[in-house]
Design a protein around this motif. Structure first.
Motif, PDB file in Angstrom:
ATOM      1  N   GLY A 257     -10.196  -5.838  -1.738  1.00 44.61           N
ATOM      2  CA  GLY A 257      -9.834  -4.785  -2.060  1.00 44.61           C
ATOM      3  C   GLY A 257      -9.106  -3.752  -2.616  1.00 44.61           C
ATOM      4  O   GLY A 257      -8.766  -2.623  -4.289  1.00 44.61           O
ATOM      5  N   ILE A 258      -7.665  -4.480  -2.507  1.00 47.44           N
ATOM      6  CA  ILE A 258      -6.470  -3.714  -2.807  1.00 47.44           C
ATOM      7  C   ILE A 258      -6.341  -4.496  -4.193  1.00 47.44           C
ATOM      8  O   ILE A 258      -6.842  -5.505  -4.985  1.00 47.44           O
ATOM      9  N   ASN A 259      -5.219  -3.472  -4.780  1.00 48.15           N
ATOM     10  CA  ASN A 259      -4.665  -4.561  -6.242  1.00 48.15           C
ATOM     11  C   ASN A 259      -4.441  -5.405  -6.500  1.00 48.15           C
ATOM     12  O   ASN A 259      -3.554  -5.456  -5.921  1.00 48.15           O
ATOM     13  N   LYS A 260      -4.471  -6.649  -7.033  1.00 48.74           N
ATOM     14  CA  LYS A 260      -3.973  -7.861  -6.971  1.00 48.74           C
ATOM     15  C   LYS A 260      -2.799  -7.309  -7.676  1.00 48.74           C
ATOM     16  O   LYS A 260      -2.399  -9.233  -6.905  1.00 48.74           O
ATOM     17  N   LEU A 261      -2.632  -6.784  -8.103  1.00 48.81           N
ATOM     18  CA  LEU A 261      -1.170  -7.510  -8.637  1.00 48.81           C
ATOM     19  C   LEU A 261      -0.298  -6.581  -7.940  1.00 48.81           C
ATOM     20  O   LEU A 261       1.018  -6.195  -8.618  1.00 48.81           O
ATOM     21  N   GLU A 262      -0.585  -5.641  -6.367  1.00 40.37           N
ATOM     22  CA  GLU A 262       0.156  -5.151  -6.029  1.00 40.37           C
ATOM     23  C   GLU A 262      -0.103  -5.140  -4.117  1.00 40.37           C
ATOM     24  O   GLU A 262      -0.058  -4.685  -3.325  1.00 40.37           O
ATOM     25  N   ILE A 263       0.212  -6.468  -4.591  1.00 40.98           N
ATOM     26  CA  ILE A 263       0.365  -7.226  -3.042  1.00 40.98           C
ATOM     27  C   ILE A 263       1.760  -6.980  -2.189  1.00 40.98           C
ATOM     28  O   ILE A 263       2.446  -7.592  -2.642  1.00 40.98           O
ATOM     29  N   PRO A 264       1.077  -6.461  -0.962  1.00 44.42           N
ATOM     30  CA  PRO A 264       1.919  -6.266   0.436  1.00 44.42           C
ATOM     31  C   PRO A 264       3.466  -7.217   0.643  1.00 44.42           C
ATOM     32  O   PRO A 264       2.408  -8.517   0.961  1.00 44.42           O
ATOM     33  N   ARG A 265       3.774  -7.432   0.580  1.00 47.40           N
ATOM     34  CA  ARG A 265       4.276  -8.619   1.953  1.00 47.40           C
ATOM     35  C   ARG A 265       5.668  -8.151   2.874  1.00 47.40           C
ATOM     36  O   ARG A 265       6.367  -6.752   3.136  1.00 47.40           O
ATOM     37  N   ILE A 266       6.152  -8.435   3.903  1.00 41.53           N
ATOM     38  CA  ILE A 266       6.939  -8.319   5.201  1.00 41.53           C
ATOM     39  C   ILE A 266       7.713  -9.298   5.348  1.00 41.53           C
ATOM     40  O   ILE A 266       7.360 -10.260   5.662  1.00 41.53           O
ATOM     41  N   ASN A 267       8.482  -8.748   4.977  1.00 44.43           N
ATOM     42  CA  ASN A 267      10.308  -9.544   5.303  1.00 44.43           C
ATOM     43  C   ASN A 267      10.527 -10.062   6.757  1.00 44.43           C
ATOM     44  O   ASN A 267      10.198  -9.954   7.703  1.00 44.43           O
ATOM     45  N   ALA A 268      11.089 -11.473   6.932  1.00 41.44           N
ATOM     46  CA  ALA A 268      10.733 -12.160   7.674  1.00 41.44           C
ATOM     47  C   ALA A 268      12.264 -13.077   7.711  1.00 41.44           C
ATOM     48  O   ALA A 268      12.253 -13.231   8.300  1.00 41.44           O
ATOM     49  N   GLY A 269      12.776 -12.585   6.523  1.00 41.77           N
ATOM     50  CA  GLY A 269      14.381 -13.283   6.011  1.00 41.77           C
ATOM     51  C   GLY A 269      15.340 -13.255   5.863  1.00 41.77           C
ATOM     52  O   GLY A 269      15.524 -13.720   5.822  1.00 41.77           O
ATOM     53  N   SER A 270      16.228 -12.432   7.246  1.00 43.21           N
ATOM     54  CA  SER A 270      16.617 -11.808   7.807  1.00 43.21           C
ATOM     55  C   SER A 270      17.426 -12.543   8.351  1.00 43.21           C
ATOM     56  O   SER A 270      16.185 -12.576  10.015  1.00 43.21           O
ATOM     57  N   PRO A 271      18.094 -12.711   8.796  1.00 38.43           N
ATOM     58  CA  PRO A 271      19.519 -12.595  10.093  1.00 38.43           C
ATOM     59  C   PRO A 271      19.065 -12.395  11.557  1.00 38.43           C
ATOM     60  O   PRO A 271      18.768 -13.346  12.486  1.00 38.43           O
ATOM     61  N   ASP A 272      18.180 -10.948  11.578  1.00 47.63           N
ATOM     62  CA  ASP A 272      18.362 -10.490  12.509  1.00 47.63           C
ATOM     63  C   ASP A 272      16.887 -10.081  12.563  1.00 47.63           C
ATOM     64  O   ASP A 272      16.644  -9.642  13.683  1.00 47.63           O
ATOM     65  N   ILE A 273      16.082 -10.887  12.254  1.00 48.11           N
ATOM     66  CA  ILE A 273      14.717 -11.031  12.348  1.00 48.11           C
ATOM     67  C   ILE A 273      14.443 -12.025  13.708  1.00 48.11           C
ATOM     68  O   ILE A 273      14.299 -13.368  13.213  1.00 48.11           O
ATOM     69  N   THR A 274      14.408 -11.819  14.664  1.00 52.23           N
ATOM     70  CA  THR A 274      14.349 -12.852  15.797  1.00 52.23           C
ATOM     71  C   THR A 274      12.688 -12.883  15.408  1.00 52.23           C
ATOM     72  O   THR A 274      11.296 -12.355  15.374  1.00 52.23           O
ATOM     73  N   PRO A 275      11.737 -14.348  16.376  1.00 53.41           N
ATOM     74  CA  PRO A 275      10.608 -14.493  16.995  1.00 53.41           C
ATOM     75  C   PRO A 275       9.574 -13.267  17.067  1.00 53.41           C
ATOM     76  O   PRO A 275       8.974 -13.089  16.599  1.00 53.41           O
ATOM     77  N   GLU A 276      10.595 -12.415  18.236  1.00 52.87           N
ATOM     78  CA  GLU A 276      10.058 -10.565  18.748  1.00 52.87           C
ATOM     79  C   GLU A 276       9.654 -10.521  18.254  1.00 52.87           C
ATOM     80  O   GLU A 276       9.164  -8.954  17.673  1.00 52.87           O
ATOM     81  N   VAL A 277      11.251  -9.871  16.963  1.00 46.17           N
ATOM     82  CA  VAL A 277      10.993  -8.634  15.787  1.00 46.17           C
ATOM     83  C   VAL A 277       9.751  -9.124  14.980  1.00 46.17           C
ATOM     84  O   VAL A 277       9.320  -7.600  14.586  1.00 46.17           O
ATOM     85  N   LEU A 278       9.924 -10.604  14.522  1.00 44.81           N
ATOM     86  CA  LEU A 278       8.599 -10.199  13.358  1.00 44.81           C
ATOM     87  C   LEU A 278       7.247 -10.330  14.241  1.00 44.81           C
ATOM     88  O   LEU A 278       6.322  -9.252  13.341  1.00 44.81           O
ATOM     89  N   TYR A 279       7.281 -10.007  15.271  1.00 40.34           N
ATOM     90  CA  TYR A 279       6.058 -10.532  15.912  1.00 40.34           C
ATOM     91  C   TYR A 279       5.703  -8.288  16.629  1.00 40.34           C
ATOM     92  O   TYR A 279       4.119  -8.432  15.898  1.00 40.34           O
ATOM     93  N   LYS A 280       6.478  -8.169  16.542  1.00 42.68           N
ATOM     94  CA  LYS A 280       6.022  -6.898  16.490  1.00 42.68           C
ATOM     95  C   LYS A 280       6.146  -5.838  15.242  1.00 42.68           C
ATOM     96  O   LYS A 280       5.688  -4.913  15.083  1.00 42.68           O
ATOM     97  N   ARG A 281       7.387  -6.175  14.447  1.00 40.16           N
ATOM     98  CA  ARG A 281       6.764  -5.791  13.258  1.00 40.16           C
ATOM     99  C   ARG A 281       5.295  -6.520  12.952  1.00 40.16           C
ATOM    100  O   ARG A 281       4.922  -5.045  11.783  1.00 40.16           O
ATOM    101  N   ILE A 282       4.790  -7.222  12.443  1.00 40.86           N
ATOM    102  CA  ILE A 282       3.630  -7.564  12.288  1.00 40.86           C
ATOM    103  C   ILE A 282       2.375  -7.051  12.525  1.00 40.86           C
ATOM    104  O   ILE A 282       1.563  -6.051  12.256  1.00 40.86           O
ATOM    105  N   LYS A 283       2.437  -6.730  13.578  1.00 38.17           N
ATOM    106  CA  LYS A 283       1.959  -5.876  15.140  1.00 38.17           C
ATOM    107  C   LYS A 283       1.970  -4.410  14.631  1.00 38.17           C
ATOM    108  O   LYS A 283       0.598  -3.864  14.928  1.00 38.17           O
TER     109      LYS A 283
END
Length: 286
Positions: A257-283
């Protein structure tokens, strides 16, 4: 049995019943709370955003091959399931996706995707989509190397789960606080400035789509907005140019139901984003 004894027994019974009921309510509440904070989500997709995967280059949008691999393996160990772009389109149209669905996306079309990220994705059998600046397919950049036609074709020939989409053709530049995609030059265009700009955007987007088709991409219908900057005024223009999906840099999970031209994303590609940090961010966002 005496009346006093009967009354006492009734009181004890009622108290026992009430304590049991309170206990059950507390257990149920605890279970719901644990479930809501467990990171498990349904009917949503976490769209992750990357740019450059490289073991020598460094920037706020560059991560090492080891970190990239560790993130993917860690998410998989936590029950996250990676889907294809085709699956994501199906989901936005009302279809189903697995619980804890994740879509991997890359911006800019760097050659490092071919040399570093793609081998890892292939090894782990993880799908991905790369939003490519198509002008570099025709004329190599003078800074960070970008993908070539041959590399696109080779990856698509070897894997049906690797896709390529638009990141504009020649509008990936900053103009003040805006991007060339959204900047309207009123001085040059006068009263017709907005319409002239829409015409440029339409032409650039169609060129991007056509160059991807030339490279063998079957369904180039999506765009990632440069620098995450976009304008709703241009949505009709995008649709007329053949683009049905637009990817932003606004954090969040994609829902039906979101606007298909406004799809959100989560940044995972910065050097300080450890696997645990990414997991907690998604969570946290789920």
């Amino acid at each position: 049995m005496r009346k006093e004894q009967i009354d006492k027994m009734n009181i004890i019974f009622r108290m026992t019943f009430m304590l049991s009921l309170v206990f059950l309510i507390l257990i149920s509440s605890s279970s719901v709370s644990a479930k809501s904070s467990s990171g498990v989500y349904k009917d949503k997709v976490a769209v992750l955003m990357y740019h450059h995967v490289h073991d020598k280059d460094s920037s706020s949008s560059t991560i090492s091959s080891m970190l990239f691999r560790d993130q993917l393996i860690y998410l998989r160990s936590k029950g996250y399931q990676f889907i294809r772009l085709e699956d994501f389109r199906h989901f936005l149209a009302g279809g189903a996706v697995p619980s804890n669905a994740v879509l991997i996306t890359f911006d800019d079309g760097y050659e490092s995707f071919y040399k570093v990220a793609y081998p890892i994705l292939k090894e782990l059998s993880i799908p991905a989509v790369n939003f490519t600046i198509t002008s570099y397919l025709e004329k190599p950049s003078k800074t960070i190397p970008h993908l070539s036609y041959a590399q696109l074709k080779q990856m698509m020939a070897k894997s049906t789960s690797i896709d390529f989409q638009c990141h504009t053709n020649q509008l990936h530049q900053k103009v003040g606080e805006k991007s060339a995609l959204t900047y309207v030059n009123k001085k040059a265009g006068g009263k017709n400035a907005l319409e002239l700009h829409k015409s440029r955007v339409k032409q650039d987007t169609q060129t991007c789509v056509n160059l991807l088709k030339k490279a063998g991409v079957k369904n180039p219908d999506s765009i990632s907005y440069p620098f995450g900057i976009y304008s709703k005024t241009l949505f009709p223009t995008m649709l007329r140019a053949g683009v049905s999906y637009g990817y932003t840099t606004k954090p969040g999970l994609a829902k039906k139901g979101i606007n298909k031209l406004e799809i959100p994303r989560i940044n995972a590609g910065s050097p300080d984003i450890t696997p645990e940090v990414l997991y907690k961010r998604i969570k946290r966002l789920s």
